[in-house]
Design an enzyme around this catalytic site. Structure first.
Site, PDB file in Angstrom:
ATOM      1  CD  GLU A 196      40.361  43.389  36.972  1.00 23.07           C
ATOM      2  OE1 GLU A 196      39.866  43.466  38.117  1.00 23.07           O
ATOM      3  OE2 GLU A 196      39.952  42.587  36.121  1.00 23.07           O
TER       4      GLU A 196
ATOM      5  CB  CYS B  49      44.042  44.395  44.097  1.00 22.17           C
ATOM      6  SG  CYS B  49      44.398  42.891  43.191  1.00 22.17           S
TER       7      CYS B  49
END
Ligand code: NAD
Length: 470
Positions: free
Chosen positions: A240, A274
């Protein structure tokens, strides 16, 4: 409090120590144990030794352990929240949400089944798909959501029957070490281990032959290193990675309503998320109104230590990131117009006032790169086809959003955006029932949901012939 590593069910000092800085004061406020290569190897070996017994427990037994972990976490939630605010910087209310998320995730995973799927049951054969645990999972997390990101990884990995070595980022080690202490007597020895490094044990952890899977969250550059280092032993990977999420505001929005929502999406966790909204494209007909409204909202957001009750935005988490964001802001002075922030409040600590930059375009680093901090560029557009191309013209592909009062128009734009998630009239909403996956350079594989859980298992097909008499 003594912050120790958790290795093989024992709290140990480790061969080194690490100073931990409170980003609100820029001063060392705590010292903790730090692992050597030898300590890391012991943690991996302990996880490996614990694997066969843990993998062979029933799913129900593992679910019970997860539920006990959730109770243990809740019992000490206030302590973890405060520590998280001190080491990470986020306001206490945000820490409470993050820490509450750990027991929420543990209980969620404790409710899941990993069923055997019957692929075919015919006259000639019965074919079953079983999902078996992989072995030792290295869970490597960044400093923005150290507690929650860890839980995303260990809750799913443990349910699936894997054992775990958790490694937080070196600037936020304490909350992970505290979780180790909290779970020590709840989880069988060796099943859950916590080590801390000085950003120097990642390569050893991701290349170690006894580690079967790496679940990594962090920057794209480090993710590439993880992939290379995992190659010789063909470890399973979930990566990720970074993002540069665009938000596209269509010409049919109410500037006031949309500005508040995009501000919240861009400055969540001080922009250190993120899936923060990192580039905001606004149609020219609303551009001035949205910019003005963003300035008003930014001016009202209180910046200060996370432990102070009315703080909306805490400090940037660490000195490197702070300097990076300040440098990006400096650079924009020549290529855009700073209309809010751009400076730092007086006093120590890694504080930056929420910064809005307008009249800026692609080609500026603030637009092209991931800022990961409290500054957002607002970019004007006039043509919808062109802005979709501009939003897609990035190596990243984590998330994007479309903002419109017309659901059909929004859906048509969403269909053309290249990212793992596209949100409409919101940005950043995720949850354990929804797979989370980055496209392009934003990652590989998924976390959450059936898709994420599947990546923590190995497929095993059992194919029985029915007609053969033996
Ligand atoms: P980072 O890549 O520097 O560090 C992440 C983790 O990797 C840390 O624990 C670090 O110690 C470790 N690490 C460092 N070198 C390593 C190596 N060679 N091998 C293995 N591990 C190593 O990232 P960061 O600066 O801590 O976090 C910010 C980045 O993380 C941003 O790019 C952000 O977008 C990304 N992020 C992505 C997601 C997502 O889900 N896609 C979520 C949060 C953060």
């Amino acid at each position: 409090m003594k912050y120790q590593l958790l290795i093989g069910g024992e709290l140990v000092d480790g061969d080194r120590t690490l100073d931990v800085i409170d980003p609100a004061t820029a001063q060392v406020f705590e010292r903790c144990a730090c692992a050597s290569e030898r300590d890391l190897d012991r943690a991996i070996e302990a996880a490996h030794a614990a694997f066969p017994a843990w993998a062979s427990t029933s799913l129900e037994a593992r679910q019970q352990v997860l539920l006990k972990m959730a109770d243990a976490m809740d019992a000490r939630g206030a302590e973890v929240q405060r520590l998280l605010t001190q080491e990470q910087g986020k306001p206490l209310g945000d820490s409470a949400m993050e820490v509450g998320g750990v027991s929420y995730l543990l209980r969620h995973y404790a409710s899941l089944d990993i069923p055997v799927r019957v692929i075919e049951d015919s006259e000639t054969r019965r074919v079953e798909l079983h999902r078996k645990p992989l072995g030792v999972v290295a869970a490597i997390v960044p400093w923005n959501y150290p507690v929650f990101m860890a839980a995303m990884k260990f809750a799913a990995a443990l349910l699936a029957g894997n054992t775990v070595v958790l490694k937080p980022a070196p600037t936020t080690p304490l909350s992970s070490l505290l979780m180790g202490m909290i779970f020590k007597d709840v989880v069988p020895a060796g099943v859950f281990n916590v080590i801390v490094d000085r950003n120097d044990l990642g390569a050893r952890l991701t290349s170690h032959p006894l580690v079967r899977k790496v679940s990594f969250t962090g920057s794209t550059g480090t993710g590439m290193k993880v992939m290379a280092s995992a190659a010789p032993t063909l470890k399973r990977l979930t990566l990720e990675l970074g993002g540069n999420d665009a938000g596209i505001v269509l010409d049919d929005c109410d500037p006031r309503l949309v500005a508040q929502r995009v501000f919240d999406a861009a400055f969540a966790n001080n922009g250190q998320l993120c899936v923060a909204l990192k580039r905001l494209y606004v149609h020219e007909s609303l551009y001035d109104a949205v910019c003005d409204e963003l300035v008003r909202i930014a001016g009202a957001a209180k910046v200060g230590p996370g432990l102070e009750a009315d703080t909306r935005l805490g400090p940037v988490q660490n000195r490197d990131q702070y300097e990076k964001v300040l440098a990006l802001i400096e650079e924009t002075r020549g290529v855009g117009k700073i209309i809010a922030g751009g400076d730092r409040p007086a006093g120590a600590g890694y504080f930056i006032n929420p910064t809005i930059v307008r009249d800026i375009r692609e080609g500026a680093r603030l637009v092209d790169e991931e800022q990961f901090g409290p500054v957002v560029p607002v970019i004007r557009y006039s043509d919808l086809d062109e802005v979709i191309e501009r939003a897609n013209a990035t190596g990243f592909g984590l998330g994007n959003s479309v903002w419109s009062s017309n659901p059909e128009r929004a859906a048509a734009v969403a269909a053309r955006l290249e990212s793992g998630t596209v949100w409409i009239n919101q940005h950043g909403d995720t949850g354990p029932t929804i797979p989370f996956a980055g496209a392009k350079l934003s990652g590989m594989g998924a976390e959450y949901a059936e898709e994420g859980l599947a990546e923590l298992t190995q497929i095993k097909v059992v194919n029985r012939a029915k007609q053969a008499a033996i």
